[in-house]
Design a protein around this motif. Structure first.
Motif, PDB file in Angstrom:
ATOM      1  N   ALA B 110       7.374  -5.946  -1.461  1.00  0.00           N
ATOM      2  CA  ALA B 110       6.523  -5.220  -0.874  1.00  0.00           C
ATOM      3  C   ALA B 110       5.605  -4.505  -1.935  1.00  0.00           C
ATOM      4  CB  ALA B 110       7.221  -3.630  -0.387  1.00  0.00           C
ATOM      5  N   LEU B 111       5.959  -4.485  -3.015  1.00  0.00           N
ATOM      6  CA  LEU B 111       5.127  -3.967  -4.078  1.00  0.00           C
ATOM      7  C   LEU B 111       3.997  -4.982  -4.477  1.00  0.00           C
ATOM      8  CD1 LEU B 111       7.409  -2.096  -6.801  1.00  0.00           C
ATOM      9  CD2 LEU B 111       6.052  -1.239  -4.783  1.00  0.00           C
ATOM     10  N   ARG B 112       4.488  -6.363  -4.378  1.00  0.00           N
ATOM     11  CA  ARG B 112       3.524  -7.349  -4.608  1.00  0.00           C
ATOM     12  C   ARG B 112       2.363  -7.276  -3.578  1.00  0.00           C
ATOM     13  NH1 ARG B 112       7.573 -11.473  -5.292  1.00  0.00           N
ATOM     14  NH2 ARG B 112       7.880 -11.577  -7.602  1.00  0.00           N
ATOM     15  N   VAL B 113       2.796  -7.220  -2.176  1.00  0.00           N
ATOM     16  CA  VAL B 113       1.620  -6.788  -1.179  1.00  0.00           C
ATOM     17  C   VAL B 113       0.886  -5.524  -1.495  1.00  0.00           C
ATOM     18  CG1 VAL B 113       1.655  -6.346   1.530  1.00  0.00           C
ATOM     19  CG2 VAL B 113       3.075  -8.074   0.558  1.00  0.00           C
ATOM     20  N   CYS B 114       1.466  -4.802  -1.712  1.00  0.00           N
ATOM     21  CA  CYS B 114       0.642  -3.343  -1.955  1.00  0.00           C
ATOM     22  C   CYS B 114      -0.341  -3.673  -3.335  1.00  0.00           C
ATOM     23  CB  CYS B 114       1.463  -2.115  -2.418  1.00  0.00           C
ATOM     24  SG  CYS B 114       2.285  -1.584  -1.099  1.00  0.00           S
ATOM     25  N   ARG B 115      -0.113  -4.323  -4.194  1.00  0.00           N
ATOM     26  CA  ARG B 115      -0.965  -4.711  -5.193  1.00  0.00           C
ATOM     27  C   ARG B 115      -2.071  -5.369  -4.826  1.00  0.00           C
ATOM     28  NH1 ARG B 115      -0.784  -2.363  -9.731  1.00  0.00           N
ATOM     29  NH2 ARG B 115       1.358  -2.795 -10.246  1.00  0.00           N
ATOM     30  N   HIS B 116      -1.675  -6.340  -3.992  1.00  0.00           N
ATOM     31  CA  HIS B 116      -2.805  -7.458  -3.292  1.00  0.00           C
ATOM     32  C   HIS B 116      -3.752  -6.616  -2.545  1.00  0.00           C
ATOM     33  CE1 HIS B 116      -4.275 -11.177  -1.949  1.00  0.00           C
ATOM     34  NE2 HIS B 116      -3.950 -11.669  -3.041  1.00  0.00           N
ATOM     35  N   ARG B 117      -2.981  -5.805  -1.834  1.00  0.00           N
ATOM     36  CA  ARG B 117      -3.963  -5.027  -0.984  1.00  0.00           C
ATOM     37  C   ARG B 117      -4.909  -3.958  -1.827  1.00  0.00           C
ATOM     38  NH1 ARG B 117      -1.251  -2.438   4.085  1.00  0.00           N
ATOM     39  NH2 ARG B 117      -3.227  -2.914   5.073  1.00  0.00           N
ATOM     40  N   GLY B 118      -4.625  -3.621  -2.920  1.00  0.00           N
ATOM     41  CA  GLY B 118      -5.350  -2.687  -3.762  1.00  0.00           C
ATOM     42  C   GLY B 118      -4.906  -1.272  -4.096  1.00  0.00           C
ATOM     43  N   VAL B 119      -3.394  -1.205  -3.967  1.00  0.00           N
ATOM     44  CA  VAL B 119      -2.691   0.135  -4.294  1.00  0.00           C
ATOM     45  C   VAL B 119      -2.653  -0.155  -5.864  1.00  0.00           C
ATOM     46  CG1 VAL B 119      -0.843   1.425  -3.998  1.00  0.00           C
ATOM     47  CG2 VAL B 119      -1.597   0.152  -1.978  1.00  0.00           C
ATOM     48  N   ARG B 120      -3.023   0.917  -6.499  1.00  0.00           N
ATOM     49  CA  ARG B 120      -3.149   0.950  -8.156  1.00  0.00           C
ATOM     50  C   ARG B 120      -2.026   1.341  -8.940  1.00  0.00           C
ATOM     51  NH1 ARG B 120      -8.596   2.421  -6.687  1.00  0.00           N
ATOM     52  NH2 ARG B 120      -7.799   4.661  -6.599  1.00  0.00           N
ATOM     53  N   ASP B 121      -1.232   2.245  -8.150  1.00  0.00           N
ATOM     54  CA  ASP B 121      -0.022   2.920  -9.128  1.00  0.00           C
ATOM     55  C   ASP B 121       1.209   2.560  -8.330  1.00  0.00           C
ATOM     56  OD1 ASP B 121       1.469   4.070 -11.116  1.00  0.00           O
ATOM     57  OD2 ASP B 121       0.826   6.204 -10.399  1.00  0.00           O
ATOM     58  N   LEU B 122       1.996   1.698  -8.847  1.00  0.00           N
ATOM     59  CA  LEU B 122       3.285   1.005  -8.260  1.00  0.00           C
ATOM     60  C   LEU B 122       4.347   1.384  -8.942  1.00  0.00           C
ATOM     61  CD1 LEU B 122       1.606  -1.734  -6.234  1.00  0.00           C
ATOM     62  CD2 LEU B 122       2.650   0.294  -5.198  1.00  0.00           C
ATOM     63  N   VAL B 123       5.501   1.731  -8.456  1.00  0.00           N
ATOM     64  CA  VAL B 123       6.820   1.735  -9.261  1.00  0.00           C
ATOM     65  C   VAL B 123       7.953   1.289  -8.405  1.00  0.00           C
ATOM     66  CG1 VAL B 123       8.681   3.509 -10.386  1.00  0.00           C
ATOM     67  CG2 VAL B 123       6.013   4.032 -10.361  1.00  0.00           C
ATOM     68  N   LEU B 124       8.660   0.319  -9.069  1.00  0.00           N
ATOM     69  CA  LEU B 124       9.912  -0.247  -8.503  1.00  0.00           C
ATOM     70  C   LEU B 124      10.929   0.488  -8.622  1.00  0.00           C
ATOM     71  CD1 LEU B 124      11.139  -2.995  -7.405  1.00  0.00           C
ATOM     72  CD2 LEU B 124      11.557  -3.889  -9.387  1.00  0.00           C
ATOM     73  N   GLY B 125      11.613   0.921  -7.804  1.00  0.00           N
ATOM     74  CA  GLY B 125      13.137   1.661  -8.024  1.00  0.00           C
ATOM     75  C   GLY B 125      13.669   2.625  -6.913  1.00  0.00           C
ATOM     76  N   THR B 126      14.483   3.231  -7.125  1.00  0.00           N
ATOM     77  CA  THR B 126      14.807   4.358  -6.296  1.00  0.00           C
ATOM     78  C   THR B 126      14.405   5.845  -6.788  1.00  0.00           C
ATOM     79  OG1 THR B 126      16.797   4.778  -7.743  1.00  0.00           O
ATOM     80  CG2 THR B 126      16.986   3.230  -5.907  1.00  0.00           C
ATOM     81  N   VAL B 127      14.524   6.554  -5.984  1.00  0.00           N
ATOM     82  CA  VAL B 127      13.871   8.271  -6.541  1.00  0.00           C
ATOM     83  C   VAL B 127      14.892   8.535  -7.647  1.00  0.00           C
ATOM     84  CG1 VAL B 127      12.873   8.879  -4.334  1.00  0.00           C
ATOM     85  CG2 VAL B 127      15.422   9.504  -4.855  1.00  0.00           C
ATOM     86  N   ASP B 128      16.189   8.169  -7.735  1.00  0.00           N
ATOM     87  CA  ASP B 128      16.828   8.445  -8.928  1.00  0.00           C
ATOM     88  C   ASP B 128      16.286   7.872 -10.355  1.00  0.00           C
ATOM     89  OD1 ASP B 128      19.614   9.514  -7.016  1.00  0.00           O
ATOM     90  OD2 ASP B 128      18.328   7.808  -6.342  1.00  0.00           O
ATOM     91  N   GLU B 129      16.162   6.597 -10.186  1.00  0.00           N
ATOM     92  CA  GLU B 129      15.402   5.887 -11.214  1.00  0.00           C
ATOM     93  C   GLU B 129      14.343   6.280 -11.723  1.00  0.00           C
ATOM     94  OE1 GLU B 129      17.921   1.731  -9.642  1.00  0.00           O
ATOM     95  OE2 GLU B 129      15.951   2.048  -9.409  1.00  0.00           O
ATOM     96  N   HIS B 130      13.437   6.618 -10.738  1.00  0.00           N
ATOM     97  CA  HIS B 130      11.997   7.158 -11.054  1.00  0.00           C
ATOM     98  C   HIS B 130      12.142   8.505 -11.605  1.00  0.00           C
ATOM     99  CE1 HIS B 130       7.839   7.021 -11.254  1.00  0.00           C
ATOM    100  NE2 HIS B 130       7.651   7.959 -10.228  1.00  0.00           N
TER     101      HIS B 130
END
Lengths: 259, 259
Positions: B110-130
């Motif tokens: 999902a983050l790869r697709v977001c990146r490709h579509r131009g979303v600039r700030d992306l974080v991989l993880g759960t809310v607890d991890e973040h």
């Protein structure tokens, strides 16, 4: 809980809902009781592969068909048995053309939809059950990839014998099949390999259908090349007389009563 | 064989294929190697219910959204965390409006697709991890029914605590939920009853997602009323300050930091 479905008329329930969406009449599936939910056919394979596909195509009119469906229908002549009549799309066009057609299906729900759409001659059952009814046909149609109903090496002989038992002199089978081996997708090539190791034809799929809370039992459905089909037809009452592969990997196989 | 899927990034693989169909770029799923196959998300419930739905909506532009999505986005202000950013449809509009938005997801695909579509700030993880990353937000978005991520009585407190740990003073949560109890469908009312008998909230769904050969583990996803949500929020750092149910049974709940 196990997530296992209840055994039932998966295809009939799905087709009933697809027909309600198609006509706009009767209760239609909704998300959260408000937004329309498209009717999706779900097919599981025994290696864990699952695919969904919109069910609307079962009710498509001829303008939306693939070219091979048109060529198949053009070959029907005389008393015709549409095996796996489904939503009746093929039978309805044959009726319109004055071809005497009987729709056969194991799904009560599918036959109800066919009846409602105007298919006049409908029979509930398998080809073996219908063979006991003593009727005779000039053409047997296995469309919508329904060559798959021959299942595999063992079942093919019995299936084709049931058709021979219902065959008028000079009868033909028009069957739609697909060559499964063009893919390089390891999900499929690995499955073909696994099948061969367990003594099955590569494209002998073990499947079940699911719709909402219902599932079918697991069943075999054969996707085979025309060459494999030729091997299965040998030693039956039928001969493979023509293969129309203009839309490869899809093809139309014609069988004729031998002798 | 058992028909069990392999555990993997179901959502990411599905979204990758949906994005290829959406853009017409890259390998797209085909039937028999030739006809296009629509990308379908499959959701199983632990009582055997299964539903498929086209995945294209994850990439819908604002013109195709439901009204509550527009009202939710209009409420975002300040540093915004889009929890379960998915295909990035919400984050992209916020970016366009100059709202500083971070997309959070557990799916690499999902983050790869977001990146490709131009979303600039992306974080991989759960809310607890973040929460351990030390960043602070003014708005937390749980759209696309993602109020469900609070799972149930037990998880809700920890989930809301993780958001509180990332909350700037005066922060808000905008969550999209659905009242599950309007239905008379016995498949659903029976499941709600069963859930209550096993000590769960009626709409506490036990689900897994499947796509092709992949499945997720079984997980809880909560569909609850605004009243049930009020009960879950009690004794947390948050207060339920507004419920917009103009599109009932769907609603937008606003939580604000207490005190």
């Amino acid at each position: 809980m196990t997530g296992e479905p209840r055994i039932g008329d998966v295809f009939g329930e799905m087709l009933r809902d697809a027909y309600a969406v198609h006509t706009g009449i009767g209760p239609r599936p909704l998300v959260g009781g408000r937004l329309p939910r498209p009717v999706i056919e779900i097919i599981e394979r025994d290696d864990g592969l699952i695919n969904g596909a919109p069910a609307a195509h079962y009710l498509d009119g001829p303008q939306d068909w693939q070219p091979y469906d048109h060529r198949a229908v053009d070959r029907a002549r005389g008393a015709t048995l549409d095996i796996g009549v489904g939503g009746g799309r093929i039978a309805l066009l044959l009726q319109e053309r004055g071809v005497p057609v009987t729709g056969l299906d194991t799904s009560v729900g599918a036959l109800r939809v066919c009846r409602h759409r105007g298919v006049r001659d409908l029979v509930l059952g398998t080809v073996d059950e219908h063979a006991a009814d003593g009727r005779r046909y000039d053409t047997f149609l296995l469309l919508g990839n329904n060559l798959g109903l021959i299942e595999g090496r063992h079942r093919a002989a019995a299936f084709l014998a049931a058709l021979a038992a219902m065959a008028a002199p000079g009868a033909q089978v028009i069957a739609h099949g697909t060559d499964p081996y063009g893919t390089k997708d390891p999900v499929h090539t690995g499955y073909h390999e696994l099948n061969r190791r367990r003594g099955r034809l590569g494209g002998q799929l073990r499947l079940r259908l699911r719709y909402r809370e219902l599932g079918t039992e697991w069943f075999d459905y054969l996707v085979c090349t025309a060459e494999e089909l030729a091997g299965l037809v040998r030693d039956t009452a039928w001969r493979l007389t023509d293969v129309d592969d203009r839309d490869a990997p899809y093809y139309l196989a014609t069988l004729r009563l031998a002798g």
